[in-house]
Design a protein around this motif. Structure first.
Motif, PDB file in Angstrom:
ATOM      1  N   GLU A 116       0.851  -1.192   0.000  1.00 28.86           N
ATOM      2  CA  GLU A 116       0.000   0.000   0.000  1.00 28.86           C
ATOM      3  C   GLU A 116       0.884   1.239   0.000  1.00 28.86           C
ATOM      4  O   GLU A 116       1.837   1.330   0.770  1.00 28.86           O
ATOM      5  CB  GLU A 116      -0.896   0.023   1.237  1.00 28.86           C
ATOM      6  CG  GLU A 116      -2.033  -0.954   1.190  1.00 28.86           C
ATOM      7  CD  GLU A 116      -2.965  -0.821   2.382  1.00 28.86           C
ATOM      8  OE1 GLU A 116      -2.896   0.205   3.116  1.00 28.86           O
ATOM      9  OE2 GLU A 116      -3.761  -1.747   2.595  1.00 28.86           O
ATOM     10  N   VAL A 117       0.556   2.183  -0.874  1.00 24.19           N
ATOM     11  CA  VAL A 117       1.293   3.442  -0.964  1.00 24.19           C
ATOM     12  C   VAL A 117       0.307   4.566  -0.671  1.00 24.19           C
ATOM     13  O   VAL A 117      -0.661   4.751  -1.405  1.00 24.19           O
ATOM     14  CB  VAL A 117       1.929   3.628  -2.364  1.00 24.19           C
ATOM     15  CG1 VAL A 117       2.643   4.965  -2.445  1.00 24.19           C
ATOM     16  CG2 VAL A 117       2.871   2.473  -2.676  1.00 24.19           C
ATOM     17  N   ARG A 118       0.565   5.298   0.415  1.00 18.87           N
ATOM     18  CA  ARG A 118      -0.330   6.406   0.763  1.00 18.87           C
ATOM     19  C   ARG A 118      -0.232   7.496  -0.294  1.00 18.87           C
ATOM     20  O   ARG A 118       0.848   7.853  -0.730  1.00 18.87           O
ATOM     21  CB  ARG A 118       0.061   7.006   2.114  1.00 18.87           C
ATOM     22  CG  ARG A 118      -0.426   6.200   3.262  1.00 18.87           C
ATOM     23  CD  ARG A 118      -0.069   6.881   4.554  1.00 18.87           C
ATOM     24  NE  ARG A 118       0.013   5.879   5.571  1.00 18.87           N
ATOM     25  CZ  ARG A 118      -0.547   5.993   6.755  1.00 18.87           C
ATOM     26  NH1 ARG A 118      -1.141   7.101   7.088  1.00 18.87           N
ATOM     27  NH2 ARG A 118      -0.469   5.010   7.616  1.00 18.87           N
ATOM     28  N   ASP A 122      -0.728   1.778  -5.367  1.00 18.55           N
ATOM     29  CA  ASP A 122      -0.181   0.613  -4.678  1.00 18.55           C
ATOM     30  C   ASP A 122       0.787  -0.110  -5.614  1.00 18.55           C
ATOM     31  O   ASP A 122       0.560  -0.187  -6.818  1.00 18.55           O
ATOM     32  CB  ASP A 122      -1.311  -0.320  -4.224  1.00 18.55           C
ATOM     33  CG  ASP A 122      -2.217   0.362  -3.200  1.00 18.55           C
ATOM     34  OD1 ASP A 122      -1.735   1.244  -2.479  1.00 18.55           O
ATOM     35  OD2 ASP A 122      -3.400  -0.009  -3.140  1.00 18.55           O
ATOM     36  N   ARG A 123       1.856  -0.621  -5.043  1.00 18.13           N
ATOM     37  CA  ARG A 123       2.943  -1.201  -5.839  1.00 18.13           C
ATOM     38  C   ARG A 123       2.937  -2.720  -5.727  1.00 18.13           C
ATOM     39  O   ARG A 123       2.997  -3.273  -4.628  1.00 18.13           O
ATOM     40  CB  ARG A 123       4.273  -0.637  -5.324  1.00 18.13           C
ATOM     41  CG  ARG A 123       5.475  -1.105  -6.122  1.00 18.13           C
ATOM     42  CD  ARG A 123       6.732  -0.351  -5.730  1.00 18.13           C
ATOM     43  NE  ARG A 123       7.234  -0.634  -4.397  1.00 18.13           N
ATOM     44  CZ  ARG A 123       7.970  -1.700  -4.085  1.00 18.13           C
ATOM     45  NH1 ARG A 123       8.264  -2.603  -4.984  1.00 18.13           N
ATOM     46  NH2 ARG A 123       8.403  -1.868  -2.853  1.00 18.13           N
ATOM     47  N   GLU A 139       4.718  -0.961   7.278  1.00 18.06           N
ATOM     48  CA  GLU A 139       4.370  -1.285   5.895  1.00 18.06           C
ATOM     49  C   GLU A 139       3.094  -2.115   5.896  1.00 18.06           C
ATOM     50  O   GLU A 139       2.917  -2.994   6.717  1.00 18.06           O
ATOM     51  CB  GLU A 139       5.506  -2.065   5.205  1.00 18.06           C
ATOM     52  CG  GLU A 139       6.697  -1.212   4.825  1.00 18.06           C
ATOM     53  CD  GLU A 139       7.555  -0.787   6.013  1.00 18.06           C
ATOM     54  OE1 GLU A 139       8.280   0.204   5.885  1.00 18.06           O
ATOM     55  OE2 GLU A 139       7.495  -1.433   7.079  1.00 18.06           O
TER      56      GLU A 139
END
Length: 151
Positions: A116-118, A122-123, A139
């Motif tokens: 999860e990327v704030r 998302d990667r 993370e």
């Protein structure tokens, strides 16, 4: 004379027998030859697949049925992350996509895992790719069925 009972444990990939039903973290490390014990972390593998850190002076009761399984790392700190809403602790700063899938209990071939990327996209994390858990904060990962076919 009463015969002592041996308790079977597994540390990393090796099985051991110990005669003490209540054993401390440092004794587990000693049984596995992990010395000096203050340079190692030991985690108990719980039945639900999660890992729980055992402090050197903390005891574990081996009288419950089954082989008690433990994993060790030569490290001075643990790292926390969340996958599919479940909290985990890990003994080294890197973890692979494959290991994340295994801890989540999903099929590595038919499921993907994402970081999860704030405030971003998302990667995806490949099976052989390592994610560094040393960044500030916890993370967060999630798994899901792969929607595309490879090849």
């Amino acid at each position: 004379m009463i015969a002592s009972k041996n308790y079977r444990i597994q540390i990393d990939e090796t099985s051991y027998e110990v005669d003490d039903p209540v054993i401390a973290g440092f004794q587990l490390l000693d049984a596995a030859g992990k010395r000096p014990s203050d340079e190692y972390l030991i985690f108990q593998r719980l039945q639900n697949g999660q890992l729980e850190e055992i402090r050197p002076d903390e005891t574990v009761d081996l009288r419950k049925p089954g082989i008690e399984a433990f994993i060790t790392w030569q490290s001075d700190r643990s790292f926390r992350f969340v996958i599919d809403g479940r909290k985990f602790e890990w003994g080294i700063p890197l973890i692979t996509g494959l290991k994340l899938k295994q801890l989540a209990g999903v099929d590595p071939k038919s499921y993907g895992v994402w970081l999860e990327v704030r405030d971003g996209e998302d990667r995806p994390v490949g099976n052989e790719e390592s994610v560094d858990l040393q960044a500030p904060g916890v993370e967060r990962f999630f798994t899901g069925k792969k929607t595309t076919t490879e090849g």
